[in-house]
Every structure is written in C-alpha cells, then in structure tokens.
Design an enzyme around this catalytic site. Structure first.
Site, PDB file in Angstrom:
ATOM      1  N   GLY A   1       0.767  -1.249  -0.095  1.00  0.00           N
ATOM      2  CA  GLY A   1      -0.119   0.138   0.150  1.00  0.00           C
ATOM      3  C   GLY A   1       0.931   1.066  -0.160  1.00  0.00           C
ATOM      4  O   GLY A   1       2.059   1.169   0.533  1.00  0.00           O
TER       5      GLY A   1
ATOM      6  N   GLN B   1       3.029  10.041   0.829  1.00  0.00           N
ATOM      7  CA  GLN B   1       4.248   9.306   0.730  1.00  0.00           C
ATOM      8  C   GLN B   1       5.149   9.557  -0.477  1.00  0.00           C
ATOM      9  O   GLN B   1       6.186   9.156  -0.421  1.00  0.00           O
ATOM     10  CB  GLN B   1       4.201   7.904   1.073  1.00  0.00           C
ATOM     11  CG  GLN B   1       3.582   7.137   2.587  1.00  0.00           C
ATOM     12  CD  GLN B   1       3.638   5.668   2.290  1.00  0.00           C
ATOM     13  OE1 GLN B   1       2.249   5.464   2.067  1.00  0.00           O
ATOM     14  NE2 GLN B   1       4.561   5.122   2.785  1.00  0.00           N
TER      15      GLN B   1
ATOM     16  N   CYS C   1       6.551   0.077   7.503  1.00  0.00           N
ATOM     17  CA  CYS C   1       6.026   1.321   6.437  1.00  0.00           C
ATOM     18  C   CYS C   1       7.179   1.689   5.710  1.00  0.00           C
ATOM     19  O   CYS C   1       8.343   1.818   6.193  1.00  0.00           O
ATOM     20  CB  CYS C   1       5.546   2.367   7.440  1.00  0.00           C
ATOM     21  SG  CYS C   1       5.146   3.782   6.350  1.00  0.00           S
ATOM     22  N   LEU C   2       6.868   2.078   4.239  1.00  0.00           N
ATOM     23  CA  LEU C   2       7.985   2.431   3.395  1.00  0.00           C
ATOM     24  C   LEU C   2       8.666   3.714   3.811  1.00  0.00           C
ATOM     25  O   LEU C   2       9.538   4.040   3.341  1.00  0.00           O
ATOM     26  CB  LEU C   2       7.161   2.212   1.964  1.00  0.00           C
ATOM     27  CG  LEU C   2       6.902   1.075   1.337  1.00  0.00           C
ATOM     28  CD1 LEU C   2       6.198   1.120   0.305  1.00  0.00           C
ATOM     29  CD2 LEU C   2       7.959   0.010   1.315  1.00  0.00           C
TER      30      LEU C   2
ATOM     31  N   HIS D   1      -3.952   1.693   7.720  1.00  0.00           N
ATOM     32  CA  HIS D   1      -2.791   2.192   7.705  1.00  0.00           C
ATOM     33  C   HIS D   1      -2.612   3.399   6.822  1.00  0.00           C
ATOM     34  O   HIS D   1      -2.017   4.563   6.961  1.00  0.00           O
ATOM     35  CB  HIS D   1      -1.740   1.012   7.439  1.00  0.00           C
ATOM     36  CG  HIS D   1      -0.309   1.521   7.207  1.00  0.00           C
ATOM     37  ND1 HIS D   1       0.713   0.910   8.202  1.00  0.00           N
ATOM     38  CD2 HIS D   1       0.543   2.373   6.411  1.00  0.00           C
ATOM     39  CE1 HIS D   1       1.845   1.493   7.695  1.00  0.00           C
ATOM     40  NE2 HIS D   1       1.700   2.162   6.715  1.00  0.00           N
ATOM     41  N   GLU D   2      -3.305   3.159   5.383  1.00  0.00           N
ATOM     42  CA  GLU D   2      -3.280   4.163   4.603  1.00  0.00           C
ATOM     43  C   GLU D   2      -4.025   5.471   5.045  1.00  0.00           C
ATOM     44  O   GLU D   2      -3.538   6.508   4.561  1.00  0.00           O
ATOM     45  CB  GLU D   2      -3.707   3.626   3.279  1.00  0.00           C
ATOM     46  CG  GLU D   2      -2.563   2.492   2.709  1.00  0.00           C
ATOM     47  CD  GLU D   2      -1.240   2.650   2.723  1.00  0.00           C
ATOM     48  OE1 GLU D   2      -0.722   3.796   2.703  1.00  0.00           O
ATOM     49  OE2 GLU D   2      -0.456   1.595   3.144  1.00  0.00           O
TER      50      GLU D   2
ATOM     51  N   HIS E   1      -2.259   7.658   6.864  1.00  0.00           N
ATOM     52  CA  HIS E   1      -1.301   8.612   6.238  1.00  0.00           C
ATOM     53  C   HIS E   1      -1.860   9.684   5.724  1.00  0.00           C
ATOM     54  O   HIS E   1      -1.217  10.708   5.904  1.00  0.00           O
ATOM     55  CB  HIS E   1      -0.621   7.727   5.024  1.00  0.00           C
ATOM     56  CG  HIS E   1       0.532   7.029   5.299  1.00  0.00           C
ATOM     57  ND1 HIS E   1       1.843   7.655   5.864  1.00  0.00           N
ATOM     58  CD2 HIS E   1       0.741   5.555   5.301  1.00  0.00           C
ATOM     59  CE1 HIS E   1       2.695   6.549   6.077  1.00  0.00           C
ATOM     60  NE2 HIS E   1       2.328   5.321   5.461  1.00  0.00           N
TER      61      HIS E   1
HETATM   62 ZN    ZN Z   1       2.788   3.414   5.709  1.00  0.00          ZN
END
Ligand code: ZN
Length: 168
Positions: A43, A48, A90-91, A132-133, A136
């Site tokens: 995701g 991001q 998380c990226l 999670h998204e 963000h």
């Molecule tokens: Zn993340």
C-alpha cells in the site's frame, strides 16, 4: 517522484479531498503504483510521494496473483468492528516495526480511479492496510502507535543517521 521517509514534514500533513479525477490524478496513481511495487510494498498513500491528496493505492497479493492496482480516493471508514493485533512496517519509516491494534472488520467508502463510488467491506490484512493508509492521509504514522520510549529511540536513531550523512 520518490517515496519520502520520516521525518519529511509532508508525512504529517492532512491530505486534501480530491474533487476532480483528471489526467494528473491518474498519472499520480500510476506512479504511486510503480513506486509501491518497486519497493515491494502492499500500500502507498499520496503523502508518501510528497502529494497531500486523499489518494492511496494498494495491492495485497500481486506476488501470487499478478498485479491488480487498486486506488481509493477520499476514503472514509463508515463501520469498524472488533480488534486485531498486528505488526506493521511502513515504506516511509524504514527499519521499524510497530505492534498495532487495529479494527478487524471495516466498511470503507470512497471513489475509485474511474470516479465510481466504492463501498466495500474488508477484514484482516486488507482492513489493516486500509487503516494504515488512511492514517497516512491524516498525517499519522506507525510511530504514533508505539510507546513514546520506542518512538524516541527511533527518532534519535534517524537524527543520528541524518547527522552522519550531513557531516560526510
Ligand atoms: Zn505507511
């Protein structure tokens, strides 16, 4: 475009709703997909990649089933039930895993990249991914789900790495 990492301030911004799905929006979704797959993520939210708009992409099982990029625009969780313990990475927060408590079943609304209204139920990994998204898009990170002690250790580690890079 590239995936930005903590402590980039865009990650703390609240994303704006999207009123018009134009070519720029579609291009952004494609780029987000490429970056997500390139980083082996499941995701990715627009914050991001440095864009504070309410868009995220996700694809849970492309390793087994091939790519099928989903995009959700202006998402809202309208129903949430039960809880599930999870461990999330998380990226944008490299080398960090957070134990989280999420809602196990959710119902989410929004629109897809064609502007079609979405109203879907999700559970387990998909439900966690969507939460999670959406975090963000509200400027929330997995760092906010852990103790202040654990968070401070991470922020100190990152500050040290940044100082080292700067002084090199
Ligand atoms: Zn993340």
């Amino acid at each position: 475009m590239e995936i930005v990492a903590y402590p980039d301030p865009i990650l703390r911004e609240k994303a704006e709703p999207v009123y018009n799905i134009d070519q720029d929006t579609l291009d952004l979704i494609e780029i987000m997909g490429e970056l997500m797959y390139g980083a082996s993520g499941i995701g990715l939210a627009a914050n991001q990649v440095g864009v504070a708009k309410q868009i995220f992409v996700f694809d849970l099982d492309y390793r087994e089933k091939g790519r099928n990029l989903n995009a959700l625009i202006n998402p809202t969780i309208v129903l949430a039930e039960d809880r599930i313990e999870f461990e999330e990475g998380c990226l944008s927060v490299p080398d960090f895993l957070a134990k989280t408590t999420r809602r196990k079943y959710i119902k989410v609304t929004g629109i897809d990249k064609k502007g079609k209204p979405i109203d879907r139920e999700a559970e387990g990994l998909l439900a966690v991914c969507i939460q999670h998204e959406i975090d963000h898009l509200n400027g929330t990170l997995i760092l906010d789900h852990v103790s202040s002690l654990k968070r401070n250790l991470y922020t100190k580690r990152i500050a040290k790495l940044m100082r080292r890079d700067r002084d090199r």
